[in-house]
Write an enzyme that holds these catalytic residues in place. Structure first.
Site, mmCIF file in Angstrom:
data_model
loop_
_atom_site.group_PDB
_atom_site.id
_atom_site.type_symbol
_atom_site.label_atom_id
_atom_site.label_comp_id
_atom_site.label_asym_id
_atom_site.label_seq_id
_atom_site.Cartn_x
_atom_site.Cartn_y
_atom_site.Cartn_z
ATOM 1 C CG ASN A 36 66.768 11.092 36.419
ATOM 2 O OD1 ASN A 36 65.778 11.455 36.104
ATOM 3 N ND2 ASN A 36 66.846 10.289 37.692
ATOM 4 N NE ARG A 68 63.730 7.320 36.740
ATOM 5 C CZ ARG A 68 63.628 7.635 38.027
ATOM 6 N NH1 ARG A 68 64.493 8.187 38.628
ATOM 7 N NH2 ARG A 68 62.757 7.166 38.576
ATOM 8 C CG HIS A 104 59.449 4.247 41.621
ATOM 9 N ND1 HIS A 104 58.517 4.494 42.378
ATOM 10 C CD2 HIS A 104 60.356 5.367 41.501
ATOM 11 C CE1 HIS A 104 58.667 5.681 42.976
ATOM 12 N NE2 HIS A 104 59.401 6.351 42.390
ATOM 13 N NE ARG A 148 55.652 12.336 42.929
ATOM 14 C CZ ARG A 148 56.321 11.689 42.273
ATOM 15 N NH1 ARG A 148 55.727 10.777 41.671
ATOM 16 N NH2 ARG A 148 57.488 11.793 42.362
ATOM 17 C CD GLU A 164 65.534 5.063 40.477
ATOM 18 O OE1 GLU A 164 66.330 5.781 40.977
ATOM 19 O OE2 GLU A 164 64.333 4.749 40.362
#
Ligand code: ADP
Length: 402
Positions: free
Chosen positions: A12, A98, A186, A246, A384
């Protein structure tokens, strides 16, 4: 091509870090995690850490003596040099990556070849802060493991079956055709939760569920029968609820005002929205919920309060999209741990049948709604990397049998 005992490396690659996890392929079961770690601070003060599957720290290095990796390629070389010592003869049969953006068409993992790489590069403007780094991870791994399949798994893929109403902005159709759509992100986390529900709560998995993935990045997803129907993130991973740094949803008129009236440079607006907004920007203290909970600064309390407000609002909106829900699932760093925030988010949602049992919530139990509640509220860990490893093995097994 892939056999029990082989290793699958999952990478990732972010802007200044590469996270890795090494899985072992098993005959009849999902691949099992063996080692994980990361190089963080690439380009600044890199630090390598690695741990085993039980979370025990196995390695730590900060290159104080010099020779620190100054690129993703060099960071990957450091990771592989360490992995060589723990592989014990296991063969790395594939690398799973990813990748944030698969665009409108890539709705499933793919083995990356030259043509796929071109397509993924063309999507970089849609995710400028993530995609280029994800692709450098693929390039670096392809160079280090020539001939070994590099599999790209997309954060957008799980959302590709959204109805058009959820997928479009209220703009003339040519914008949609140009790829200006609500992609959602996501997806690997939501897919992991969907599979986990199928396995442990088949009735819920077949029904209507809102999943709140609340970590540094945060979004929510409306799922029906294990498929994404809508989500709070849009064209970029900036939309929806406020996040660590964010902004989440913001009136587009604010951006026009900042740029056109106040003369702010677009790059400065981008830096504000991605890096200095959300919990960090509002509190002026930290992006980490733990720091804000520990602080007695009123700005910290206000930031948490706003966060809970916006997440509650989205639970309501997504419940409306689904016409009611049978379950609400909290996941990711905040969702799995921040008991106080979970209670505040659910406060006032009794009209939907959502309630929290304070004792179960304080004990961080798997099910935190009271017995017999109209809507079951669950806390489920996401993973993930495990989802990517499963995709890699599934894809390569299918490609052998076909
Ligand atoms: P990422 O999006 O980087 O994968 P995570 O899912 O790991 O992020 O979530 C990280 C965030 O989770 C932290 O910044 C922090 O706000 C929150 N968090 C982690 N542990 C706790 C805890 N025990 N209590 C409250 N918040 C926590």
């Amino acid at each position: 091509m892939i056999a029990p005992g082989d290793a699958v490396l999952v990478l990732n690659a972010g802007s200044s870090s590469i996270k890795f996890e090494l899985f072992e392929v098993r005959a009849e079961a999902a691949p099992i995690a063996r080692f994980a770690g990361q190089v963080e601070g690439i380009g600044a003060a890199p630090r390598f850490t690695a741990r085993d599957a039980a979370g025990r720290r196995l390695a730590e290095r900060d290159w104080a003596e010099g020779g620190a990796p100054d690129s993703h390629r060099a960071a990957l070389a450091a990771i592989i040099a360490w992995l060589d010592g723990v592989l014990e003869g296991r063969r790395v049969a594939a690398v799973g990556h990813r990748v944030v953006h698969g665009g409108p068409d890539l709705a499933a993992p793919v083995v990356v070849d030259g043509a796929v790489m071109e397509r993924l590069r063309a999507l970089a403007p849609l995710a400028p802060l993530h995609q280029p780094h994800n692709l450098s991870g693929i390039a670096a791994a392809a160079e280090r493991f020539p001939g070994i399949p590099q599999v790209a798994c997309f954060d957008t893929a799980f959302h590709r079956a959204h109805p058009w109403e959820a997928d479009t902005f209220a703009l003339p159709p040519e914008f949609y055709e140009r790829g200006i759509r609500r992609y959602g992100f996501h997806g690997l986390s939501y897919e992991y939760i969907a599979r986990s529900l199928e396995q442990h709560e088949p009735e819920l998995a077949a029904g209507r569920v809102v999943v709140a993935h609340l970590g540094n990045g945060a979004s929510l997803c409306a799922m029906r029968a294990g498929r994404s129907v809508d989500s709070t993130m849009g064209f970029t991973a900036l939309d929806g609820v406020p996040m660590g740094t964010r902004s989440g949803q913001i009136d587009p008129g604010v951006l026009l005002h900042l740029i056109m009236t106040e003369g702010m440079a677009p790059e400065a607006v981008q830096a504000l929205l991605y890096g200095n907004a959300g919990l960090k920007g509002m509190s002026g203290i930290s992006q980490d919920v733990r720091d804000l909970e520990a602080s007695d600064d009123p700005r910290a309390a206000r930031a948490l309060s706003h966060f809970a407000w916006r997440v509650r609002r989205e639970i309501g909106a997504l419940s409306a999209v689904l016409g009611g829900i049978e379950a609400l699932v909290f996941t990711a760093g905040i969702g799995e741990n921040a008991r106080g925030l979970r209670a505040r988010i659910c406060d006032g949602l009794g009209f939907l049948g959502i309630a929290i049992d304070p004792v179960r919530n304080a004990a961080n139990e798997r099910e935190i709604s009271p017995p017999g509640a109209g809507v079951r509220v669950l806390v489920l860990p996401t993973d993930e990397e495990a989802m990517i490893a499963r995709h890699v093995v599934g894809l390569l097994r299918r490609s052998i049998s076909s």
